[in-house]
Design an enzyme around this catalytic site. Sequence first.
Site, short mmCIF file in Angstrom:
data_model
loop_
_atom_site.label_atom_id
_atom_site.label_comp_id
_atom_site.label_asym_id
_atom_site.label_seq_id
_atom_site.Cartn_x
_atom_site.Cartn_y
_atom_site.Cartn_z
N ARG A 121 0.81 -1.23 0.00
CA ARG A 121 0.00 0.00 0.00
C ARG A 121 0.84 1.28 0.00
NH1 ARG A 121 -2.77 -3.25 3.74
NH2 ARG A 121 -4.58 -4.25 2.77
N LYS A 143 2.49 11.50 -11.02
CA LYS A 143 1.66 10.61 -11.84
C LYS A 143 2.46 9.35 -12.11
CE LYS A 143 -1.48 13.49 -14.53
NZ LYS A 143 -1.81 13.96 -15.89
N GLU A 185 8.01 18.26 -24.75
CA GLU A 185 7.35 18.63 -23.49
C GLU A 185 7.80 20.02 -23.03
OE1 GLU A 185 4.90 16.79 -22.33
OE2 GLU A 185 5.36 14.64 -22.51
N LYS A 227 5.78 23.27 -13.54
CA LYS A 227 5.03 22.06 -13.16
C LYS A 227 4.76 22.05 -11.65
CE LYS A 227 4.07 17.36 -13.95
NZ LYS A 227 4.30 16.15 -14.71
N GLU A 237 -5.42 16.55 -10.66
CA GLU A 237 -5.97 16.92 -11.97
C GLU A 237 -7.49 17.08 -11.96
OE1 GLU A 237 -3.77 15.36 -15.37
OE2 GLU A 237 -5.68 15.18 -16.40
N ARG A 241 -4.35 21.31 -13.77
CA ARG A 241 -3.31 20.33 -14.18
C ARG A 241 -3.60 19.72 -15.54
NH1 ARG A 241 0.03 15.85 -10.62
NH2 ARG A 241 1.26 15.12 -12.40
N ASN A 245 -1.76 18.45 -20.35
CA ASN A 245 -2.03 17.43 -21.37
C ASN A 245 -2.18 18.02 -22.77
OD1 ASN A 245 -2.02 15.38 -19.46
ND2 ASN A 245 -4.16 15.75 -18.95
N HIS A 248 -1.83 15.85 -25.81
CA HIS A 248 -1.77 14.45 -25.37
C HIS A 248 -2.98 13.62 -25.81
CE1 HIS A 248 1.66 15.83 -23.14
NE2 HIS A 248 1.81 14.68 -22.52
N HIS A 252 -1.76 10.45 -27.45
CA HIS A 252 -2.01 9.10 -26.92
C HIS A 252 -2.71 8.25 -27.98
CE1 HIS A 252 -1.77 10.39 -22.38
NE2 HIS A 252 -0.60 10.26 -22.95
N HIS A 265 6.86 8.91 -27.11
CA HIS A 265 5.81 9.72 -26.50
C HIS A 265 5.94 11.20 -26.91
CE1 HIS A 265 2.96 11.16 -23.53
NE2 HIS A 265 3.87 12.00 -23.06
P1 NAD Z 1 11.99 6.34 -21.88
O1 NAD Z 1 11.85 6.19 -20.44
O2 NAD Z 1 11.58 5.22 -22.75
O3 NAD Z 1 13.54 6.66 -22.19
C1 NAD Z 1 13.92 6.88 -23.51
C2 NAD Z 1 15.08 5.98 -23.97
O4 NAD Z 1 16.29 6.56 -23.52
C3 NAD Z 1 15.06 4.57 -23.42
O5 NAD Z 1 15.55 3.69 -24.41
C4 NAD Z 1 16.03 4.64 -22.26
O6 NAD Z 1 16.60 3.39 -21.97
C5 NAD Z 1 17.06 5.61 -22.78
N1 NAD Z 1 17.76 6.39 -21.79
C6 NAD Z 1 17.25 6.95 -20.67
N2 NAD Z 1 18.16 7.74 -20.10
C7 NAD Z 1 19.28 7.67 -20.86
C8 NAD Z 1 20.57 8.28 -20.80
N3 NAD Z 1 20.86 9.18 -19.86
N4 NAD Z 1 21.47 7.97 -21.74
C9 NAD Z 1 21.14 7.11 -22.73
N5 NAD Z 1 19.96 6.51 -22.88
C10 NAD Z 1 19.04 6.80 -21.94
O7 NAD Z 1 11.25 7.64 -22.43
P2 NAD Z 1 10.97 9.07 -21.80
O8 NAD Z 1 10.81 9.96 -22.96
O9 NAD Z 1 11.94 9.42 -20.75
O10 NAD Z 1 9.57 8.88 -21.08
C11 NAD Z 1 8.39 8.62 -21.80
C12 NAD Z 1 7.35 8.08 -20.85
O11 NAD Z 1 7.05 9.06 -19.87
C13 NAD Z 1 6.03 7.70 -21.50
O12 NAD Z 1 5.62 6.45 -21.07
C14 NAD Z 1 5.08 8.77 -21.02
O13 NAD Z 1 3.75 8.31 -20.94
C15 NAD Z 1 5.65 9.09 -19.67
N6 NAD Z 1 5.29 10.41 -19.14
C16 NAD Z 1 4.83 10.47 -17.88
C17 NAD Z 1 4.54 11.69 -17.31
C18 NAD Z 1 4.11 11.77 -15.87
O14 NAD Z 1 3.69 12.84 -15.44
N7 NAD Z 1 4.22 10.72 -15.11
C19 NAD Z 1 4.71 12.86 -18.04
C20 NAD Z 1 5.18 12.76 -19.34
C21 NAD Z 1 5.48 11.52 -19.88
N1 GLY Z 2 2.34 15.14 -17.79
C1 GLY Z 2 1.10 15.61 -17.32
C2 GLY Z 2 1.01 15.74 -15.84
O1 GLY Z 2 1.92 15.43 -15.11
O2 GLY Z 2 0.00 16.12 -15.35
#
Ligand code: NAD
Ligand code: GLY
Length: 361
Positions: A121, A143, A185, A227, A237, A241, A245, A248, A252, A265
């Site tokens: 939990r 998130k 972003e 942010k 949200e 917030r 998006n 998005h 998505h 993404h």
């Molecule tokens: P990712 O986590 O897939 O990383 C991108 C690639 O880069 C991967 O292949 C990873 O292994 C590699 N990598 C990471 N750091 C590295 C480094 N320093 N050097 C070399 N390679 C490296 O992609 P991302 O763009 O970081 O994240 C995308 C994800 O984030 C999506 O799933 C999206 O939905 C999510 N997201 C979440 C939020 C949130 O608020 N939680 C906001 C925006 C996006």
């Molecule tokens: N990436 C959108 C949020 O964190 O709300």
Amino acid sequence: MIEHQLDVQAPSHQYPIYIGSHIINQFDLYAPHIGQKTFIVTNPTIAAHYLTPLQQMLSEHQIEHTAILLSDGEQYKNHDSLNQIYDALLTHHADRKSTIIALGGGVIGDTAGFAAATYQRGIAFVQVPTTLLSQVDSSVGGKTAINHTLGKNMIGAFYQPKAVIADLNTLNTLPERELSAGMAEVIKYALLGDAAFLQWLEQHMAALMAKDATLLAQAVYHCCQMKADIVAQDEKEQGVRALLNLGHTFGHAIETEMGYGTWLHGEAVSAGMVLAAKLSQQLGCLNAEDVQRVEHLLTQAHLPIAPPKFAYPKWLAHMSHDKKVQNGQMRFVTLTKLGKAVISQIDNTDLLQRSLQDYLA
Ligand code: NAD
Ligand code: GLY
């Protein structure tokens, strides 16, 4: 060296964001937040660069640690990876004082964060974002989620980390395509809420894409400030917030339709922001020059500005799963001008179809 520090004043929990160089192994930043048993969730790509020094740091301070290596890619942000984390936590008798360190990009942060939110939990976790996207967005704000085959980020929780440690040096190993994805972003923040930042990005995009360290630090700090401010007002949200998006709902749909990982993404968000700008034009808020300005900046960041073509019913089907849908009505983040976003309920789907008209198969 810490270059910037700020606090996220989320109602459920307040925590620091540290932004700097060579801080990934700075133990005093972790010390207040980690227990005697620590689990580092990462993937082989990131581990090759950053796991060993982190393990050495923990060993030097007599912290028991276990590395959990998930497969690399958006297509692995799923139940199997989540179970892999639970299996390791249970095998190593993790308890409520144990800590997860999420070492990686948004995929690792979202998956590890959801594991932390749900194991017994809720246990503590620290975000160590290593992509531009995760440093400016996903590591901040709590998130956490995994994908479902029918929709992005559909299974998750709001669950804040204990701290965010963003080491800008990790961006040196980031592939250019991933830098661009993160820049989508960054541009999103400017479009939704800061016209002066938009101008600054237009002025400095070439240098940012060349990884100018000073400018990148400024951009990461500015996005985290924006942010943190939004999350402080609306952690779960219920209102403002949702503006984060921008692009998005369309993005998505692209990710789900094309198969997770086919479009990054950030790439999907980029094309999605152009569609959101076109929808705003249909609503009479933006003009053609505004839309071109958005397209130009995204192009400067080497991002796609046109989505893949697929049939209108498929766009509608994917967008009907969007988390902004209320009582069956679709809602989109649109722009009243560049630098100001609002939520618009779109009752007239002709407007939507016209925004998508160039991209229908
Ligand atoms: P990712 O986590 O897939 O990383 C991108 C690639 O880069 C991967 O292949 C990873 O292994 C590699 N990598 C990471 N750091 C590295 C480094 N320093 N050097 C070399 N390679 C490296 O992609 P991302 O763009 O970081 O994240 C995308 C994800 O984030 C999506 O799933 C999206 O939905 C999510 N997201 C979440 C939020 C949130 O608020 N939680 C906001 C925006 C996006
Ligand atoms: N990436 C959108 C949020 O964190 O709300």
